[in-house]
Design a protein around this motif. Structure first.
Motif, PDB file in Angstrom:
ATOM      1  N   ILE A   1      63.159 -11.303  50.200  1.00  0.00           N
ATOM      2  CA  ILE A   1      63.484 -11.384  48.780  1.00  0.00           C
ATOM      3  C   ILE A   1      62.409 -10.609  48.026  1.00  0.00           C
ATOM      4  O   ILE A   1      61.212 -10.841  48.226  1.00  0.00           O
ATOM      5  N   LEU A   2      62.841  -9.687  47.168  1.00  0.00           N
ATOM      6  CA  LEU A   2      61.918  -8.849  46.402  1.00  0.00           C
ATOM      7  C   LEU A   2      61.725  -9.421  45.013  1.00  0.00           C
ATOM      8  O   LEU A   2      62.608 -10.064  44.459  1.00  0.00           O
ATOM      9  N   GLY A   3      60.575  -9.129  44.407  1.00  0.00           N
ATOM     10  CA  GLY A   3      60.330  -9.635  43.074  1.00  0.00           C
ATOM     11  C   GLY A   3      59.222  -8.856  42.394  1.00  0.00           C
ATOM     12  O   GLY A   3      58.726  -7.892  42.936  1.00  0.00           O
ATOM     13  N   PRO A   4      58.794  -9.234  41.236  1.00  0.00           N
ATOM     14  CA  PRO A   4      59.275 -10.389  40.500  1.00  0.00           C
ATOM     15  C   PRO A   4      60.565 -10.129  39.728  1.00  0.00           C
ATOM     16  O   PRO A   4      61.352 -11.038  39.501  1.00  0.00           O
ATOM     17  N   ASP A   5      60.815  -8.894  39.305  1.00  0.00           N
ATOM     18  CA  ASP A   5      62.004  -8.618  38.492  1.00  0.00           C
ATOM     19  C   ASP A   5      63.105  -7.914  39.282  1.00  0.00           C
ATOM     20  O   ASP A   5      64.034  -7.387  38.694  1.00  0.00           O
ATOM     21  N   VAL A   6      62.981  -7.887  40.601  1.00  0.00           N
ATOM     22  CA  VAL A   6      63.956  -7.204  41.441  1.00  0.00           C
ATOM     23  C   VAL A   6      64.781  -8.268  42.153  1.00  0.00           C
ATOM     24  O   VAL A   6      64.236  -9.155  42.784  1.00  0.00           O
ATOM     25  N   ALA A   7      66.090  -8.180  42.064  1.00  0.00           N
ATOM     26  CA  ALA A   7      66.957  -9.213  42.622  1.00  0.00           C
ATOM     27  C   ALA A   7      67.377  -9.029  44.080  1.00  0.00           C
ATOM     28  O   ALA A   7      67.821  -9.972  44.685  1.00  0.00           O
ATOM     29  N   PRO A   8      67.270  -7.836  44.682  1.00  0.00           N
ATOM     30  CA  PRO A   8      67.830  -7.659  46.016  1.00  0.00           C
ATOM     31  C   PRO A   8      67.276  -8.624  47.063  1.00  0.00           C
ATOM     32  O   PRO A   8      66.107  -8.995  47.053  1.00  0.00           O
ATOM     33  N   MET A   9      68.167  -8.998  47.960  1.00  0.00           N
ATOM     34  CA  MET A   9      67.835  -9.870  49.071  1.00  0.00           C
ATOM     35  C   MET A   9      68.525  -9.279  50.292  1.00  0.00           C
ATOM     36  O   MET A   9      69.683  -8.875  50.212  1.00  0.00           O
ATOM     37  N   THR A  10      67.823  -9.177  51.407  1.00  0.00           N
ATOM     38  CA  THR A  10      68.423  -8.656  52.627  1.00  0.00           C
ATOM     39  C   THR A  10      68.146  -9.608  53.784  1.00  0.00           C
ATOM     40  O   THR A  10      67.098 -10.247  53.827  1.00  0.00           O
ATOM     41  N   ASP A  11      69.100  -9.713  54.698  1.00  0.00           N
ATOM     42  CA  ASP A  11      68.947 -10.550  55.879  1.00  0.00           C
ATOM     43  C   ASP A  11      68.739  -9.664  57.099  1.00  0.00           C
ATOM     44  O   ASP A  11      69.285  -8.556  57.167  1.00  0.00           O
ATOM     45  N   HIS A  12      67.962 -10.162  58.066  1.00  0.00           N
ATOM     46  CA  HIS A  12      67.610  -9.390  59.252  1.00  0.00           C
ATOM     47  C   HIS A  12      67.685 -10.262  60.496  1.00  0.00           C
ATOM     48  O   HIS A  12      67.554 -11.483  60.426  1.00  0.00           O
ATOM     49  N   ALA A  13      67.849  -9.609  61.652  1.00  0.00           N
ATOM     50  CA  ALA A  13      67.973 -10.320  62.918  1.00  0.00           C
ATOM     51  C   ALA A  13      66.615 -10.694  63.511  1.00  0.00           C
ATOM     52  O   ALA A  13      66.510 -11.662  64.262  1.00  0.00           O
ATOM     53  N   THR A  14      65.565  -9.934  63.183  1.00  0.00           N
ATOM     54  CA  THR A  14      64.247 -10.198  63.768  1.00  0.00           C
ATOM     55  C   THR A  14      63.160 -10.190  62.690  1.00  0.00           C
ATOM     56  O   THR A  14      63.335  -9.626  61.610  1.00  0.00           O
ATOM     57  N   ALA A  15      62.026 -10.778  63.044  1.00  0.00           N
ATOM     58  CA  ALA A  15      60.883 -10.793  62.132  1.00  0.00           C
ATOM     59  C   ALA A  15      60.370  -9.373  61.900  1.00  0.00           C
ATOM     60  O   ALA A  15      59.986  -9.023  60.778  1.00  0.00           O
ATOM     61  N   ALA A  16      60.371  -8.558  62.943  1.00  0.00           N
ATOM     62  CA  ALA A  16      59.885  -7.180  62.809  1.00  0.00           C
ATOM     63  C   ALA A  16      60.733  -6.390  61.812  1.00  0.00           C
ATOM     64  O   ALA A  16      60.193  -5.659  60.980  1.00  0.00           O
ATOM     65  N   GLU A  17      62.057  -6.552  61.877  1.00  0.00           N
ATOM     66  CA  GLU A  17      62.941  -5.878  60.920  1.00  0.00           C
ATOM     67  C   GLU A  17      62.653  -6.345  59.496  1.00  0.00           C
ATOM     68  O   GLU A  17      62.612  -5.537  58.570  1.00  0.00           O
TER      69      GLU A  17
ATOM     70  N   ALA B   1      74.470 -24.785  59.590  1.00  0.00           N
ATOM     71  CA  ALA B   1      74.478 -23.935  60.779  1.00  0.00           C
ATOM     72  C   ALA B   1      73.486 -22.785  60.622  1.00  0.00           C
ATOM     73  O   ALA B   1      73.274 -22.284  59.523  1.00  0.00           O
ATOM     74  N   LYS B   2      72.901 -22.377  61.744  1.00  0.00           N
ATOM     75  CA  LYS B   2      71.942 -21.279  61.723  1.00  0.00           C
ATOM     76  C   LYS B   2      72.673 -19.984  61.376  1.00  0.00           C
ATOM     77  O   LYS B   2      73.697 -19.663  61.963  1.00  0.00           O
ATOM     78  N   PRO B   3      72.152 -19.213  60.415  1.00  0.00           N
ATOM     79  CA  PRO B   3      72.792 -17.953  60.065  1.00  0.00           C
ATOM     80  C   PRO B   3      72.665 -16.927  61.199  1.00  0.00           C
ATOM     81  O   PRO B   3      71.760 -17.015  62.028  1.00  0.00           O
ATOM     82  N   ARG B   4      73.570 -15.975  61.212  1.00  0.00           N
ATOM     83  CA  ARG B   4      73.566 -14.924  62.235  1.00  0.00           C
ATOM     84  C   ARG B   4      72.277 -14.107  62.160  1.00  0.00           C
ATOM     85  O   ARG B   4      71.758 -13.657  63.170  1.00  0.00           O
ATOM     86  N   LYS B   5      71.776 -13.880  60.952  1.00  0.00           N
ATOM     87  CA  LYS B   5      70.516 -13.150  60.744  1.00  0.00           C
ATOM     88  C   LYS B   5      69.530 -14.117  60.090  1.00  0.00           C
ATOM     89  O   LYS B   5      69.549 -14.304  58.876  1.00  0.00           O
ATOM     90  N   PRO B   6      68.661 -14.733  60.902  1.00  0.00           N
ATOM     91  CA  PRO B   6      67.813 -15.816  60.400  1.00  0.00           C
ATOM     92  C   PRO B   6      66.529 -15.394  59.681  1.00  0.00           C
ATOM     93  O   PRO B   6      65.669 -16.230  59.440  1.00  0.00           O
ATOM     94  N   TRP B   7      66.388 -14.119  59.345  1.00  0.00           N
ATOM     95  CA  TRP B   7      65.217 -13.651  58.597  1.00  0.00           C
ATOM     96  C   TRP B   7      65.692 -13.058  57.283  1.00  0.00           C
ATOM     97  O   TRP B   7      66.649 -12.293  57.248  1.00  0.00           O
TER      98      TRP B   7
END
Length: 71
Positions: free
Chosen positions: A12-28, A3-9
């Motif tokens: 992912i940060l790297g190379p040694d940074v683990a955070p990942m964030t989801d967003h509603a739009t490409a601009a965000e 199923a398509k996620p609610r926030k489809p964008w």
């Protein structure tokens, strides 16, 4: 197919940074990626979009390519 996620964008940060964030739009997502690189919390940011049941890489940002504000 998944199923398509609610926030489809996703950013992912790297190379040694683990955070990942989801967003509603490409601009965000792009703003989030650039802010992480400008803030020196990461050297690389990848922006993905959920399409046809999987995550697709849309853009890769490198810290050295982001113009820095003068100190």
């Amino acid at each position: 197919m998944s199923a398509k996620p609610r926030k489809p964008w996703r950013v992912i940060l790297g190379p040694d940074v683990a955070p990942m964030t989801d967003h509603a739009t490409a601009a965000e997502a792009n703003t989030s990626a650039r802010a992480a690189l400008d803030g020196k919390s990461a050297q690389l940011a990848k922006v993905f979009e959920w399409r046809r049941g999987r995550w697709w890489l849309c853009e890769t940002f490198h810290a050295h390519d982001i113009p820095q504000e003068p100190s």
